[in-house]
Design an enzyme around this catalytic site. Structure first.
Site, PDB file in Angstrom:
ATOM      1  N   GLY A 224       0.819  -1.207   0.000  1.00  0.00           N
ATOM      2  CA  GLY A 224       0.000   0.000   0.000  1.00  0.00           C
ATOM      3  C   GLY A 224       0.856   1.261   0.000  1.00  0.00           C
ATOM      4  N   GLY A 253      -2.771  -2.667  -7.120  1.00  0.00           N
ATOM      5  CA  GLY A 253      -1.976  -3.883  -7.274  1.00  0.00           C
ATOM      6  C   GLY A 253      -2.034  -4.408  -8.710  1.00  0.00           C
ATOM      7  N   ASP A 254      -3.186  -4.291  -9.335  1.00  0.00           N
ATOM      8  CA  ASP A 254      -3.323  -4.751 -10.729  1.00  0.00           C
ATOM      9  C   ASP A 254      -2.453  -3.898 -11.648  1.00  0.00           C
ATOM     10  OD1 ASP A 254      -5.228  -6.412  -9.627  1.00  0.00           O
ATOM     11  OD2 ASP A 254      -6.889  -5.084 -10.165  1.00  0.00           O
TER      12      ASP A 254
HETATM   13  N1  LIG Z   1      -1.917   5.289  -0.724  1.00  0.00           N
HETATM   14  C1  LIG Z   1      -0.852   4.986  -1.501  1.00  0.00           C
HETATM   15  N2  LIG Z   1       0.174   5.856  -1.620  1.00  0.00           N
HETATM   16  C2  LIG Z   1       1.238   5.571  -2.394  1.00  0.00           C
HETATM   17  N3  LIG Z   1       1.382   4.431  -3.100  1.00  0.00           N
HETATM   18  C3  LIG Z   1       0.383   3.513  -3.002  1.00  0.00           C
HETATM   19  C4  LIG Z   1      -0.776   3.740  -2.193  1.00  0.00           C
HETATM   20  N4  LIG Z   1      -1.586   2.660  -2.324  1.00  0.00           N
HETATM   21  C5  LIG Z   1      -0.963   1.815  -3.176  1.00  0.00           C
HETATM   22  N5  LIG Z   1       0.217   2.326  -3.577  1.00  0.00           N
HETATM   23  C6  LIG Z   1       1.164   1.738  -4.537  1.00  0.00           C
HETATM   24  O1  LIG Z   1       0.496   0.680  -5.206  1.00  0.00           O
HETATM   25  C7  LIG Z   1       1.154  -0.556  -4.960  1.00  0.00           C
HETATM   26  C8  LIG Z   1       0.116  -1.661  -4.884  1.00  0.00           C
HETATM   27  O2  LIG Z   1      -0.796  -1.332  -3.854  1.00  0.00           O
HETATM   28  P1  LIG Z   1      -1.390  -2.397  -2.820  1.00  0.00           P
HETATM   29  O3  LIG Z   1      -0.292  -2.928  -1.973  1.00  0.00           O
HETATM   30  O4  LIG Z   1      -2.514  -1.718  -2.132  1.00  0.00           O
HETATM   31  O5  LIG Z   1      -1.892  -3.550  -3.806  1.00  0.00           O
HETATM   32  P2  LIG Z   1      -3.090  -4.587  -3.670  1.00  0.00           P
HETATM   33  O6  LIG Z   1      -3.488  -4.714  -2.225  1.00  0.00           O
HETATM   34  O7  LIG Z   1      -2.675  -5.816  -4.367  1.00  0.00           O
HETATM   35  O8  LIG Z   1      -4.233  -3.854  -4.489  1.00  0.00           O
HETATM   36  P3  LIG Z   1      -5.445  -4.448  -5.352  1.00  0.00           P
HETATM   37  O9  LIG Z   1      -5.447  -5.949  -5.132  1.00  0.00           O
HETATM   38  O10 LIG Z   1      -6.648  -3.751  -4.813  1.00  0.00           O
HETATM   39  O11 LIG Z   1      -5.183  -4.089  -6.752  1.00  0.00           O
HETATM   40  C9  LIG Z   1       1.955  -0.340  -3.697  1.00  0.00           C
HETATM   41  O12 LIG Z   1       3.087  -1.200  -3.635  1.00  0.00           O
HETATM   42  C10 LIG Z   1       2.368   1.125  -3.843  1.00  0.00           C
HETATM   43  O13 LIG Z   1       3.484   1.249  -4.693  1.00  0.00           O
HETATM   44 MG   LIG Z   2      -3.873  -7.296  -5.103  1.00  0.00          MG
END
Ligand SMILES: Nc1ncnc2c1ncn2[C@@H]1O[C@H](COP(=O)(O)OP(=O)(O)OP(=O)(O)O)[C@@H](O)[C@H]1O
Ligand SMILES: [Mg+2]
Length: 315
Positions: A224, A253-254
């Site tokens: 995140g 994440g996607d």
């Molecule tokens: N609030 C934020 N501020 C800055 N970067 C963020 C933020 N949220 C996500 N990111 C960026 O996006 C990347 C992926 O986000 P995250 O870890 O939330 O993925 P996820 O939980 O797999 O998301 P999803 O499954 O909903 O697509 C993080 O590693 C970061 O680089």
């Molecule tokens: Mg994800």
């Protein structure tokens, strides 16, 4: 090298905008929109925005596939999804002044024949050197070890397999004899797989490194707003970019997965992979749906990503 994405459990995101949600009351919607969704579809949408031709595969219920047809027509996305007579599940998002209320629904069970047909279509499509993104949850009725089986088939064909999933689908894939080439768990998914809390960067890196020992070539652990860790057997990097405008974190994440595939297509090293995939994710944060800003904006973000080498040699 082609990029293919597989979405076995697509969804339609139906967003209803209200002034104020009051349980039990009758409301008049201010706006309603429907968007094609599902993790492989989202990643394909970002890759298409980046300018790459991308092929989408999976199973779509033909009764309500119009948002998908519209997306595939609007972007350079090659549609190789199979259609079946049912309908696509709908995820309801109610947006009011207090934020978003999500009501997600299970889709109708898929038939084994449908899953087998998708597997056969993927086998016919994937070539050596292609990047195949397997992502998302599995629909009811789908064998939980499907990703393990598809991974073995794809890697035997010489394809690069990038897996982004969670829960039992991820666990089965990691229990398989042949592991995916690349994994993109978020921290929650890694903790769930590990079975115990991971409270420090060192603990996270150690858990991710155990996946490398078992045969995965690259693990990207997204965290995140804390950025992401990128690990190979030679190097561990942390990358982060503070976002000045967050429109929606859904699908970050996607977008990161799409960025990893885009970097692979360039033959990039780990530093560029970390920068580009972080730039895709942060670029997406500024958009309401699974879309990227223009290519030069994404490159500008990539240049601003802060990277830190936690292990390995500076090149
Ligand atoms: N609030 C934020 N501020 C800055 N970067 C963020 C933020 N949220 C996500 N990111 C960026 O996006 C990347 C992926 O986000 P995250 O870890 O939330 O993925 P996820 O939980 O797999 O998301 P999803 O499954 O909903 O697509 C993080 O590693 C970061 O680089
Ligand atoms: Mg994800």
């Amino acid at each position: 090298m082609a990029v293919l994405t597989l979405t076995l459990n697509p969804a339609i995101d139906q967003t209803v905008t209200l002034d104020h949600l009051i349980p039990g009351a009758v409301h008049r919607a201010r706006a309603v929109r429907q968007d094609a969704g599902g993790k492989g579809i989202n990643a394909a949408s970002c890759l298409a925005d980046w300018g790459m031709a991308v092929t989408v595969m999976g199973l779509l219920g033909s009764e309500n596939a119009a948002p998908f047809d519209a997306l595939f027509a609007a972007k350079p996305i090659i549609d190789r999804c199979l259609r079946h007579p049912g309908s696509i599940r709908v995820n309801l998002k109610i947006v009011d002044g207090n934020g978003t209320t999500d009501i997600n629904m299970d889709g109708a069970p898929v038939a084994q024949a449908g899953v087998d047909a998708v597997g056969a279509a993927l086998e016919a499509q994937a070539q050596a050197g292609d990047v195949v993104i397997l992502s998302g949850s599995l629909p009811p009725g789908c064998p939980p070890d499907i990703y393990a089986r598809l991974t073995a088939m794809l890697r035997a064909r010489g394809a690069i397999v990038l897996l982004d999933s969670s829960g039992p689908a991820l666990r089965h894939a990691l229990d398989g004899a042949v592991l995916p080439t690349i994994l993109k768990p978020n921290l929650h998914e890694l903790v769930e797989w590990h079975g115990a809390p991971l409270d420090t960067p060192h603990a996270i890196a150690t858990a991710a490194a155990s996946l490398l020992e078992r045969g995965v070539d690259l693990v990207a652990v997204s965290m995140g707003d804390q950025g992401a860790l990128f690990l190979t057997r030679r190097e561990t990097l942390r990358a982060r970019l503070v976002s000045d405008h967050v429109e929606s974190t859904v699908g970050a994440g996607d977008a990161m997965v799409a960025g990893l595939a885009a970097a692979l297509a360039e033959g990039a090293g780990l530093e560029r992979m970390a920068r580009l995939s972080t730039a895709f994710a942060v670029g997406k944060l500024g958009q309401a749906g699974p879309h990227l800003p223009a290519r030069d904006r994404v490159e500008a973000l990539a240049a601003r990503v802060e990277t830190e080498i936690l292990m390995g040699e500076k090149q």
